[in-house]
Design a protein around this motif. Structure first.
Motif, mmCIF file in Angstrom:
data_model
loop_
_atom_site.group_PDB
_atom_site.id
_atom_site.type_symbol
_atom_site.label_atom_id
_atom_site.label_comp_id
_atom_site.label_asym_id
_atom_site.label_seq_id
_atom_site.Cartn_x
_atom_site.Cartn_y
_atom_site.Cartn_z
ATOM 1 N N ILE A 284 -28.315 29.457 -10.619
ATOM 2 C CA ILE A 284 -27.398 28.702 -9.918
ATOM 3 C C ILE A 284 -27.753 27.202 -10.384
ATOM 4 C CG2 ILE A 284 -26.814 27.843 -7.797
ATOM 5 C CD1 ILE A 284 -27.555 30.496 -6.447
ATOM 6 N N ASP B 180 -25.188 24.920 -8.958
ATOM 7 C CA ASP B 180 -24.579 23.979 -7.883
ATOM 8 C C ASP B 180 -23.980 25.198 -6.922
ATOM 9 O OD1 ASP B 180 -24.078 21.604 -6.461
ATOM 10 O OD2 ASP B 180 -22.155 22.051 -7.051
ATOM 11 N N VAL B 181 -24.069 24.651 -5.694
ATOM 12 C CA VAL B 181 -23.427 25.858 -4.506
ATOM 13 C C VAL B 181 -22.311 24.769 -3.888
ATOM 14 C CG1 VAL B 181 -23.851 27.187 -2.539
ATOM 15 C CG2 VAL B 181 -25.486 26.980 -4.249
ATOM 16 N N ALA C 235 -20.521 29.147 -6.602
ATOM 17 C CA ALA C 235 -21.427 28.570 -7.324
ATOM 18 C C ALA C 235 -21.159 28.480 -8.709
ATOM 19 C CB ALA C 235 -22.967 29.260 -6.928
#
Length: 233
Positions: free
Chosen positions: A107, A109-110, A120
């Motif tokens: 991941i 960025d969420v 994400a």
């Protein structure tokens, strides 16, 4: 290069090639299933399964059924996509689905606001390709130790006759998902990019667990799993 992916937080770790059935009852994940089903036939019907570091699978709700503030979960960085293989809609509007783990990702960025469910930006992690002599040798050792381990955790001898995969990468994922390990142990195995390194780590874990089982003659239940709610999404 990153890709945008719907994300499904769970109290477990999914590995490539492993089957994951789910009962979908929360509205936000019903929306996710409807989104996947509506995709064009040629589009991949995948979402990311990511183990929860802190928080709960099911969002806490108030008397009106709306999510309560402070119910956000903290996720591990590495997850695995789940490919939608079968969908059965229930009379109450929920879904029973069958998925299969496909590819690992990290991941970047969420986004908690773009959709009812989490999305994400993810980076795809490398998968080994081609023959690996070291991994082949380690796979043979892992198969031997894993069979001994299964003899300690399974009461029925007939269950030990199952055929284990010879492919080192497939074997490493199967062992990681099948052995009685904590979510933290499984998460560390998922995050390892190199098959040989994952197999070495599994040898250490299997020897550790086998030694414990011989001493206590009982299958350990990880504390992290005791603290998790029993009902999956």
């Amino acid at each position: 290069m990153t890709a945008r992916l719907p994300v499904f937080p769970l109290g477990t770790v999914l590995f490539p090639g492993l089957v994951l059935p789910l009962h979908i009852f929360e509205e936000r994940y019903r929306a996710l299933v409807r989104h996947l089903v509506a995709l064009p036939e040629e589009a991949p019907r995948e979402f990311g399964v990511v183990a929860i570091r802190a928080g709960w699978e099911v969002a806490p709700t108030g008397p009106d059924g709306r999510p309560l503030p402070g119910g956000d979960v903290t996720l591990h960085e590495v997850g695995c996509t789940a490919e939608l293989r079968q969908v059965t809609e229930r009379p109450d509007g929920g879904f029973d689905i069958v998925t299969v783990g496909k590819r690992r990702f990290r991941i970047a960025d969420v986004d908690r606001d773009a959709e009812p469910y989490l999305t994400a930006d993810v980076e795809w992690l490398p998968e080994p390709g081609g023959p690996d002599e070291v991994a082949d040798l380690l796979a043979a050792r892992v198969i031997s130790v894993f069979r001994q381990y299964l003899g300690l955790v399974r009461a029925d001898p007939e269950q030990l006759s199952e055929q284990l995969p010879e492919d080192p990468t497939v074997l490493s994922h199967l062992v990681a998902a099948t052995a009685v390990l904590t979510v933290a142990d499984r998460q560390r195995l998922l995050a390892i990019d190199d098959t040989a390194a994952r197999l070495r780590a599994e040898l250490r874990l299997l020897n550790r667990e086998a030694a414990l089982l011989r001493q206590v003659r009982a299958v350990p239940v990880p504390l992290a799993e005791l603290a998790s709610p029993p009902t999956p999404n």
